[in-house]
Design an enzyme around this catalytic site. Structure first.
Site, short mmCIF file in Angstrom:
data_model
loop_
_atom_site.label_atom_id
_atom_site.label_comp_id
_atom_site.label_asym_id
_atom_site.label_seq_id
_atom_site.Cartn_x
_atom_site.Cartn_y
_atom_site.Cartn_z
CE LYS A 48 28.97 53.04 36.61
NZ LYS A 48 29.26 53.85 37.84
CD1 TRP A 49 21.21 53.42 40.75
CD2 TRP A 49 20.75 55.46 41.55
NE1 TRP A 49 19.86 53.63 40.58
CE2 TRP A 49 19.56 54.89 41.07
CE3 TRP A 49 20.71 56.73 42.11
CZ2 TRP A 49 18.33 55.54 41.11
CZ3 TRP A 49 19.48 57.40 42.16
CH2 TRP A 49 18.32 56.80 41.66
#
Length: 355
Positions: A48-49
């Site tokens: 999850k950026w």
């Protein structure tokens, strides 16, 4: 992502052409969970950026980048628009994230600085700290096929084929993934450069605007000095604790707050804190006045002698501050306040962003 847009010129609404999919297509979103799904063979897991979510559209020489809200982002990231324009592919629509790395670490602050009204400022930042585009889904393939109804496993294969030609070192990346839950759990424990894991069903269609994915955030803890407190609004009981960490120069900087105090504990805690009142509280960066949270408490704050230490849980750090409120876990009488340093909240190296 919680960012604000500078004013941009109004543009005519183009719902279908020339990009094949509507420019106001909403990204598929994720619902929060405490744990990753464990059904074998059903899920793909991805980092999850912590960046600006976007959809990118290309048709011939025209390129559009749209944020999660639907607002155009292209003028703020001209280097990404130029990169997409130069790709051999004439058309595609993809889902991804804009990130910026500074000194080996991903910087959300650097992204926010791009949302500036002055084109000269944007161009300068684009040259000094160019953004990267991380892609993780394919909505329209280069042959013009709408893939939103296809299973995610098929869309991922199309994305990987696209990436064989389109990927650029440190500029345009295809996100890593695993389909092994145990490996994804290891990412949660310490995979650098990201803030959690997203799970996607391999057989799922792209559900625009729907929370059809699952996200599990990596939560970190820190021991902080209680450098001050605020009273509850219209009350003489403590509403929130103001948290501090010692910087490299030895000064105590305000880094955030916690308000997760049980009502039954407020009277005794208020008396304890009032007995420690003494200026300055924070010897470096001090709390400001009312904030977006201050509707429930006074903007005034009471300084304390730096004697109390609490352990708090947090998710994001921006500019050496907790981006959101933290959760009070426990008091730490065993900890010396001087042990509460900024090193605890330093972001990890952006390992994933360089692959």
């Amino acid at each position: 992502m919680g960012y604000r847009f500078a004013a941009t010129p109004k543009e005519p609404e183009r719902r279908m052409k020339p990009f094949g999919l509507a420019l106001d297509t909403a990204p598929m979103e994720a619902k929060s969970a405490d744990a990753l799904p464990t059904e074998p063979g059903k899920w793909q897991f991805e980092p999850k950026w912590d960046g600006f979510r976007c959809l990118v559209f290309k048709e011939g020489g025209a390129v559009e980048i749209r944020g999660k809200s639907g607002k155009p982002l292209g003028r703020f990231f001209p280097e990404v628009v130029a990169l997409l324009s130069e790709l051999a592919y004439e058309r595609f629509v993809a889902d991804g994230e804009l990130v910026v790395e500074i000194d080996g670490r991903l910087s959300f602050d650097a992204l926010q600085m791009r949302l500036h009204p002055a084109e000269s400022r944007i161009r300068k930042l684009a040259a000094e700290t160019p953004a990267r585009l991380v892609l993780f889904d394919m909505l329209m393939s280069p042959d013009g096929a709408d893939m939103t109804g296809a299973p995610f496993a098929e869309r991922r294969r199309a994305l990987e084929a696209f990436g064989k030609t389109a990927a650029r070192p440190e500029r345009l990346l295809i996100t890593p993934f695993t389909r092994v839950t145990a490996e994804a759990e290891q990412w949660l424990a310490g995979y650098s450069g990201t803030d959690g894991v997203v799970a996607k069903r391999l057989d799922g269609a792209y559900q625009s605007g729907e929370r059809a994915m699952i996200k599990v955030k990596r939560l970190r803890t820190a021991d902080c000095v209680v450098g001050g407190f605020r009273y509850e609004s219209h009350s003489r009981e403590v509403g929130s604790l103001l948290l501090g960490l010692y910087a490299a120069d030895g000064r105590l900087d305000h880094v955030g707050f916690t308000s997760t105090i049980a009502n039954s504990e407020r009277p005794a805690l208020t008396r304890r804190l009032e007995a420690l009142r003494a200026p300055p509280g924070f010897t470096g960066r001090a709390p400001g006045g009312p904030s977006r949270w201050s509707t429930e408490r006074s903007g005034q704050w009471e300084p304390l002698r730096p004697e109390l230490v609490v352990e708090v849980r947090f998710d994001h750090v921006t500019g050496d501050r907790f981006r959101h409120g933290t959760r009070l876990l426990r008091w730490r009488p065993d900890k010396s306040p001087r042990q509460c340093t900024m090193e605890q909240i330093a972001p990890p190296p952006a390992d994933l962003a360089t692959e």
